[in-house]
Design an enzyme around this catalytic site. Structure first.
Site, PDB file in Angstrom:
ATOM      1  N   ASP A   1       0.797  -1.228   0.000  1.00 39.22           N
ATOM      2  CA  ASP A   1       0.000   0.000   0.000  1.00 39.22           C
ATOM      3  C   ASP A   1       0.832   1.282   0.000  1.00 39.22           C
ATOM      4  O   ASP A   1       0.332   2.350  -0.318  1.00 39.22           O
ATOM      5  CB  ASP A   1      -0.933   0.016   1.228  1.00 39.22           C
ATOM      6  CG  ASP A   1      -0.187  -0.177   2.538  1.00 39.22           C
ATOM      7  OD1 ASP A   1       1.047  -0.311   2.503  1.00 39.22           O
ATOM      8  OD2 ASP A   1      -0.827  -0.197   3.604  1.00 39.22           O
ATOM      9  N   HIS A   2       2.101   1.196   0.348  1.00 37.84           N
ATOM     10  CA  HIS A   2       2.906   2.414   0.470  1.00 37.84           C
ATOM     11  C   HIS A   2       3.554   2.817  -0.850  1.00 37.84           C
ATOM     12  O   HIS A   2       3.442   3.935  -1.299  1.00 37.84           O
ATOM     13  CB  HIS A   2       3.996   2.225   1.526  1.00 37.84           C
ATOM     14  CG  HIS A   2       3.512   2.388   2.936  1.00 37.84           C
ATOM     15  ND1 HIS A   2       2.571   1.582   3.489  1.00 37.84           N
ATOM     16  CD2 HIS A   2       3.852   3.280   3.899  1.00 37.84           C
ATOM     17  CE1 HIS A   2       2.343   1.966   4.740  1.00 37.84           C
ATOM     18  NE2 HIS A   2       3.103   2.998   5.007  1.00 37.84           N
TER      19      HIS A   2
ATOM     20  N   ASP B   1       4.244  -1.276  11.276  1.00 37.44           N
ATOM     21  CA  ASP B   1       3.757   0.049  10.928  1.00 37.44           C
ATOM     22  C   ASP B   1       3.160   0.644  12.192  1.00 37.44           C
ATOM     23  O   ASP B   1       2.420  -0.034  12.916  1.00 37.44           O
ATOM     24  CB  ASP B   1       2.688  -0.037   9.825  1.00 37.44           C
ATOM     25  CG  ASP B   1       2.420   1.354   9.268  1.00 37.44           C
ATOM     26  OD1 ASP B   1       2.955   1.680   8.200  1.00 37.44           O
ATOM     27  OD2 ASP B   1       1.712   2.127   9.942  1.00 37.44           O
TER      28      ASP B   1
ATOM     29  N   ARG C   1      -0.306  12.750  10.316  1.00 35.74           N
ATOM     30  CA  ARG C   1       0.998  13.365  10.625  1.00 35.74           C
ATOM     31  C   ARG C   1       1.214  14.578   9.736  1.00 35.74           C
ATOM     32  O   ARG C   1       0.954  14.513   8.534  1.00 35.74           O
ATOM     33  CB  ARG C   1       2.137  12.364  10.387  1.00 35.74           C
ATOM     34  CG  ARG C   1       2.090  11.266  11.400  1.00 35.74           C
ATOM     35  CD  ARG C   1       3.284  10.328  11.307  1.00 35.74           C
ATOM     36  NE  ARG C   1       3.207   9.440  12.443  1.00 35.74           N
ATOM     37  CZ  ARG C   1       3.475   8.143  12.437  1.00 35.74           C
ATOM     38  NH1 ARG C   1       3.900   7.577  11.317  1.00 35.74           N
ATOM     39  NH2 ARG C   1       3.364   7.422  13.517  1.00 35.74           N
TER      40      ARG C   1
ATOM     41  N   SER D   1       6.972   7.143  12.936  1.00 38.02           N
ATOM     42  CA  SER D   1       6.800   5.843  12.292  1.00 38.02           C
ATOM     43  C   SER D   1       7.582   4.738  12.994  1.00 38.02           C
ATOM     44  O   SER D   1       8.460   4.987  13.822  1.00 38.02           O
ATOM     45  CB  SER D   1       7.267   5.926  10.844  1.00 38.02           C
ATOM     46  OG  SER D   1       8.645   5.681  10.775  1.00 38.02           O
TER      47      SER D   1
ATOM     48  N   ARG E   1       9.413   2.723  11.239  1.00 38.26           N
ATOM     49  CA  ARG E   1      10.397   2.263  10.255  1.00 38.26           C
ATOM     50  C   ARG E   1      11.743   1.946  10.909  1.00 38.26           C
ATOM     51  O   ARG E   1      12.407   2.810  11.466  1.00 38.26           O
ATOM     52  CB  ARG E   1      10.541   3.261   9.095  1.00 38.26           C
ATOM     53  CG  ARG E   1      11.193   4.581   9.403  1.00 38.26           C
ATOM     54  CD  ARG E   1      11.057   5.534   8.227  1.00 38.26           C
ATOM     55  NE  ARG E   1       9.667   5.921   8.050  1.00 38.26           N
ATOM     56  CZ  ARG E   1       9.246   7.144   7.702  1.00 38.26           C
ATOM     57  NH1 ARG E   1      10.111   8.094   7.443  1.00 38.26           N
ATOM     58  NH2 ARG E   1       7.975   7.414   7.584  1.00 38.26           N
TER      59      ARG E   1
HETATM   60  C1  MIC Z   1       4.209   6.357   8.271  1.00 43.76           C
HETATM   61  O1  MIC Z   1       3.030   6.664   8.395  1.00 43.76           O
HETATM   62  O2  MIC Z   1       5.152   7.095   8.599  1.00 43.76           O
HETATM   63  C2  MIC Z   1       4.556   4.993   7.690  1.00 43.76           C
HETATM   64  C3  MIC Z   1       5.179   5.215   6.369  1.00 43.76           C
HETATM   65  O3  MIC Z   1       3.379   4.257   7.515  1.00 43.76           O
HETATM   66  C4  MIC Z   1       5.494   4.280   8.672  1.00 43.76           C
HETATM   67  C5  MIC Z   1       6.049   3.006   8.165  1.00 43.76           C
HETATM   68  C6  MIC Z   1       7.164   3.188   7.165  1.00 43.76           C
HETATM   69  O4  MIC Z   1       7.990   4.076   7.322  1.00 43.76           O
HETATM   70  O5  MIC Z   1       7.211   2.397   6.232  1.00 43.76           O
HETATM   71  C7  MIC Z   1       4.857   4.013  10.042  1.00 43.76           C
HETATM   72  O6  MIC Z   1       3.956   4.692  10.440  1.00 43.76           O
HETATM   73  O7  MIC Z   1       5.339   3.126  10.767  1.00 43.76           O
HETATM   74 FE1  SF4 Z   2       0.070   4.804   5.138  1.00 42.19          FE
HETATM   75 FE2  SF4 Z   2       1.402   5.452   7.335  1.00 42.19          FE
HETATM   76 FE3  SF4 Z   2      -0.093   7.242   6.067  1.00 42.19          FE
HETATM   77 FE4  SF4 Z   2      -1.260   5.294   7.336  1.00 42.19          FE
HETATM   78  S1  SF4 Z   2      -0.009   6.893   8.251  1.00 42.19           S
HETATM   79  S2  SF4 Z   2      -1.754   6.012   5.299  1.00 42.19           S
HETATM   80  S3  SF4 Z   2       0.155   3.614   7.012  1.00 42.19           S
HETATM   81  S4  SF4 Z   2       1.764   6.265   5.302  1.00 42.19           S
END
Ligand code: MIC
Ligand code: SF4
Length: 653
Positions: free
Chosen positions: A63-64, A118, A378, A541, A543
């Site tokens: 999905d990313h 995630d 965010r 995140s 990550r």
């Molecule tokens: C995000 O919302 O920052 C992400 C991208 O979903 C991350 C995961 C990632 O960095 O792949 C998260 O929230 O953990």
């Molecule tokens: Fe995707 Fe992270 Fe954004 Fe949710 S917060 S939509 S998991 S990038």
């Protein structure tokens, strides 16, 4: 003594340790979730450890990284599909939707422990699942059958009373919670919602609230599993997954926050933090250039139908760009069936893929210096892909109001424009269409599967054992609330998630573009790199790349005022020592570039010392530091992290 819901779930899953607040316990994991941007590393780690069987109910989502500029994303998807087929993981094909939304619809179950690579995994707390966002390596180990280790959390009860007014919705509730709790200082807590007000919140509402609980930094948030939960699961055609899960009479909590839903007004988070919260009415009139509806926080059927109903007969304000990313295929199918899609298209919405897209800054970036109103979770500086954009976080109602007026508008004002508020009811039956999943193959067929690899998919680098003494430089000094988006930016670099040496070139780029080359140079000369940080380091995140890539560049320790939960675990997992100042004021003693030494660090960790001393050789000062590691973590930090440690066990956990 009665137990609350969080205690009930943890206690029924403990396999190591004792249920004592603040102590580390190991719990059995029922379900695991990965998404593509963290998932490739998870499965590379799973394979590198030597696991061959998946012991959890595991789902791999894509999905990313769905933009597919170049071959990298497509190769990652193919790797993920084949690795899922090989090891018996359910694969959700690209186009099926955003992991948290889809998991809530099809898989999340009350009373289960779910961990996901995630940070918004707690979305599943909306159905009473103990869902926790963690680093990828923790998911890999749990899939192999290992326990998940966490600090037994203290529990905050958010006691909801009253009922939301028209034009006010779940997003406003969680923004209110963020105003109270902020994004820092909540490590070690989990949130449980309760009280009379709970019964009027549907599961999609609850999921919006637990989703964005991630922004407070708590371990997880959940709602009890009650008749509302049962009703949602019935509509999703899986009522059999329901169990009743309520706190015992007399359950106790470590903190109680009372929140009267009737008093909540439309709320908004101003740039550049989700806790920079105000009432919408306080910032009305600000000109808006872009509105984006979607993300795992607000992309459900309820949210999109709400926007569609408000916009019926209106076209997006001139000069304003309006994008909608539905949360799942189910949402697309349902809003199409119920006329929502037509109204969105007529309103001028640019219908985007069902994916993270704008939320992670890999598409739909605002113009320079522009104001973007978004329903995601965010708004860190630069995360949208535009470094000087101003991103505000709002409810679907407030987003729709701005689409019409072109400025920040309290949605309650729409009444005076003749727009009536419609409380969207969930459909009696959601469309259940599992055709975009690849479910686990029988064992004999799995053995024949050849896992695909491509030129951008590189092995996960392993760390060396910790040197006896750490000697090197404060290669970077950063301030408070530095997020993982600052440490390891995503957006345009997401396609290098499976190629650590390449991705590592961008570590700390938004704060100091020269960091990566300086750090690598120090490493090559045999010096350690230290990161000096303020409060709440590593927010945001899950990550693990924000630890893995610095590890690759030779970062050996992070010295901060405080470090957030998931990031701290990721640092330990990759053999970087997490340290906190005993006296916060010592942060001011160190300047970027100072020579730092921690003598006999290995001995101190082996002797289980809680406090160690670092020396700033330039300032000639001694600095006392707290070692933020459990005994279990010390064992693997000493050998360079969890990967070499678990790898040595040959896949036995
Ligand atoms: C995000 O919302 O920052 C992400 C991208 O979903 C991350 C995961 C990632 O960095 O792949 C998260 O929230 O953990
Ligand atoms: Fe995707 Fe992270 Fe954004 Fe949710 S917060 S939509 S998991 S990038």
């Amino acid at each position: 003594m009665g137990k609350n819901v969080i205690e009930k779930i943890i206690d029924s899953h403990i396999v190591e340790g004792v249920p004592k607040k603040g102590e580390e316990v190991g719990i059995k994991v029922d379900q695991t979730v990965t998404q593509d941007a963290t998932g490739t590393a998870v499965y590379l780690e799973f394979e590198a450890i030597g696991f061959t069987d998946v012991k959890t109910e595991a789902v791999s989502y894509v999905d990313h990284n769905t933009v597919q500029v170049g071959f990298e994303n497509a190769d990652d998807h193919k790797y993920l599909r084949t690795v899922a087929e090989k090891y018996g993981i359910t694969f959700s094909r690209p186009g099926n939707g955003i992991c948290h939304q889809v998991h809530l619809e099809r898989f999340a179950k009350p009373g289960k422990v779910l961990i996901g690579s995630d940070s918004h995994t707690p979305t599943a707390g909306g159905v009473g699942s103990l869902a926790i966002g963690v680093g990828g390596l923790d998911v890999a180990v749990a899939m192999g059958g290992g326990p998940f280790y966490l600090t037994y959390p203290k529990v905050i009860k958010i006691n909801l009373t009253g009922k939301l007014q028209s034009w006010v919705s779940a997003k406003d509730v969680i923004l209110k919670v963020l105003e109270i709790l902020t994004t820092k200082g909540n490590v070690g807590y989990a949130i449980e919602y309760g009280g009379d007000g709970v019964k009027d919140l549907s599961v999609p509402d609850r999921a919006t609230i637990t989703n964005m609980g991630a922004e407070t930094g708590v371990t997880g948030s959940l709602f009890p599993s009650d008749e509302v939960t049962r009703d949602f699961l019935r509509r999703e055609v899986r009522e059999n997954d329901w169990i009743s899960l309520e706190p015992d009479p007399g359950a106790t909590y470590d903190k109680v926050i009372d929140l009267n839903l009737s008093e909540i007004e439309p709320m908004i988070a101003l740039p550049h933090s989700p806790d920079n919260v105000k009432k919408v009415s306080e910032v009305e009139g600000t000109r808006v250039n872009q509105v984006a509806v979607g993300s795992c926080t607000n992309s459900s059927y309820r949210d999109l139908m709400t926007v569609a109903n408000i916009l019926k007969g209106h076209v997006a304000y001139k000069d304003l760009e309006f994008g909608v990313a539905p949360g799942s295929r189910q949402v697309i199918e349902m809003i199409t069936e119920n006329g929502g899609m037509e109204s969105l298209i007529k309103a001028g919405a640019r219908i985007m893929e069902t994916a993270c897209g704008f939320c992670i800054g890999n598409s739909f970036s605002p113009g320079s210096g522009e104001v973007s109103l978004r329903t995601n979770n965010r708004n860190f500086k630069g995360r949208s892909g535009t470094s000087d954009a101003n991103v505000f976080l709002v409810s679907p109602e407030t987003a729709a109001a701005a689409v019409i007026t072109g400025e920040i508008t309290d949605p309650r004002k729409l009444e005076s424009m003749g727009i009536k508020y419609e409380d969207v009811k969930l459909p009696d039956r959601f469309i259940k269409d599992d055709s975009m999943y690849i479910f686990p193959l029988p064992k004999e067929e799995r053995e024949k599967v050849v896992v695909f690899s491509g030129p951008n998919i590189q092995p996960i680098p392993k760390n060396d054992p910790l040197p006896l003494t750490l000697k090197g430089f404060a290669t970077i000094k950063v301030g408070d609330k530095v997020t993982t988006d600052h440490i390891m930016p995503a957006g345009q670099y997401l396609k290098y998630r499976s190629n650590i040496p390449k991705y590592a070139e961008h570590v700390f780029e938004p704060l100091d573009p020269a960091f990566a080359s300086k750090a690598l140079e120090n490493k090559e000369k045999g010096f350690a790199n230290f990161v000096i940080a303020g409060e709440s380091y590593g927010q945001g995140s899950s990550r693990e790349h924000a630890a893995l890539c610095p590890m690759y560049l030779g970062v050996k320790a992070v010295i901060a005022k405080t470090i957030e939960r998931i990031h701290l675990a990721n640092l330990a997992n990759f053999g970087i020592v997490p340290l906190q100042f005993v006296n916060s004021a010592d942060y001011d003693l160190i300047d970027q570039g100072d020579e730092i030494e921690i003598p006999d660090i290995v001995k101190s960790l082996e002797e289980k010392k809680d406090e160690i001393t670092a020396f700033d050789r330039i300032k000639n000062k001694e600095i006392k530091l707290k070692v933020m590691l459990t005994d279990r973590q010390r064992n693997f930090v000493l050998v360079g992290g969890l990967l070499p440690y678990t790898g040595k066990l040959g896949g036995k956990v």
